[in-house]
Each structure stands twice: as C-alpha cells, then as structure tokens.
Write a protein that holds these residues in place. Structure first.
Motif, PDB file in Angstrom:
ATOM      1  N   VAL A  39       6.438  -1.463  -1.315  1.00 31.56           N
ATOM      2  CA  VAL A  39       6.916  -2.550  -0.462  1.00 31.56           C
ATOM      3  C   VAL A  39       7.493  -1.992   0.835  1.00 31.56           C
ATOM      4  N   GLY A  40       8.238  -0.883   0.741  1.00 32.23           N
ATOM      5  CA  GLY A  40       8.783  -0.254   1.941  1.00 32.23           C
ATOM      6  C   GLY A  40       7.690   0.223   2.880  1.00 32.23           C
ATOM      7  N   ALA A  41       6.650   0.807   2.320  1.00 30.15           N
ATOM      8  CA  ALA A  41       5.528   1.288   3.142  1.00 30.15           C
ATOM      9  C   ALA A  41       4.798   0.109   3.797  1.00 30.15           C
ATOM     10  N   MET A  42       4.637  -0.987   3.051  1.00 29.91           N
ATOM     11  CA  MET A  42       3.990  -2.166   3.630  1.00 29.91           C
ATOM     12  C   MET A  42       4.826  -2.741   4.763  1.00 29.91           C
ATOM     13  N   ARG A  43       6.147  -2.762   4.584  1.00 26.64           N
ATOM     14  CA  ARG A  43       7.022  -3.304   5.626  1.00 26.64           C
ATOM     15  C   ARG A  43       6.955  -2.432   6.883  1.00 26.64           C
ATOM     16  N   LEU A  44       6.969  -1.106   6.703  1.00 24.75           N
ATOM     17  CA  LEU A  44       6.888  -0.215   7.863  1.00 24.75           C
ATOM     18  C   LEU A  44       5.538  -0.342   8.569  1.00 24.75           C
TER      19      LEU A  44
END
Length: 102
Positions: A39-44
């Motif tokens: 999820v963090g990678a998708m947000r970035l």
C-alpha cells in the motif's frame, strides 16, 4: 397469517444496513492496510505520477547553507569571531534578501 416471512439478510438489506456495513468495510480496510509495504509503494507511485502530471510551482530558490570552513578559520582565526565580523557577515547575507535565516 398473510405475511410472508423474509430471511434475516433481506430484512437487514431492506433497512440499508448491508450498504452501511459495506461502506464501513471500505473505510476500515485502507486504515488497516496502511502499514503494508504494498500500500505504501502504491501511494508513493500515485504521488509520483501526480507530481509529473501537475508539479508544484517553486516560489523560492533552493536553500543555501552558509558554513564556516577551514579556509575561513585560517583567514579570520579561531572561533569565536569578533562581533563586528559577524555583523558584516549578517549584513552581506541580508543584502541577498533571504526569506529566513537562523
């Protein structure tokens, strides 16, 4: 008795509770998944794409750090320097009209 009995799910859905539970699940799942690396990678990745499509305008020049180096110490002597010398340095920095100094 002329009434037909409804299933429990049909009763719940007729009141809109099913939609409310689905909405609650949609709101809670991202909060629970927030710490997951995917999820963090998708947000970035989303933020990177957004910045490429609509980058923020820079309203000031990049920060400049003024430091006291060995050459300055050799030229003006060991710290602490006289207040008059420090005042001259601050006046020269002030002439460039910085937004902030500290």
């Amino acid at each position: 008795m002329g009434r037909t009995s409804k299933s429990l799910w049909a009763k719940v859905n007729s009141r809109g509770v099913g939609h409310g539970l689905a909405l609650l699940a949609l709101l809670v799942v991202p909060i629970l998944w927030q710490d997951m690396p995917v999820v963090g990678a998708m947000r970035l990745a989303w933020l990177d794409g957004y910045q490429e499509l609509s980058p923020r305008e820079r309203h000031s020049a990049p920060a400049i750090i003024v430091a006291i180096d060995e050459v300055s110490l050799d030229r003006f002597g060991q710290w602490p320097w006289p207040r008059t010398l420090i005042a001259q340095l601050i006046d020269k920095l002030g002439a460039t009209r910085p937004r902030q100094s500290g």
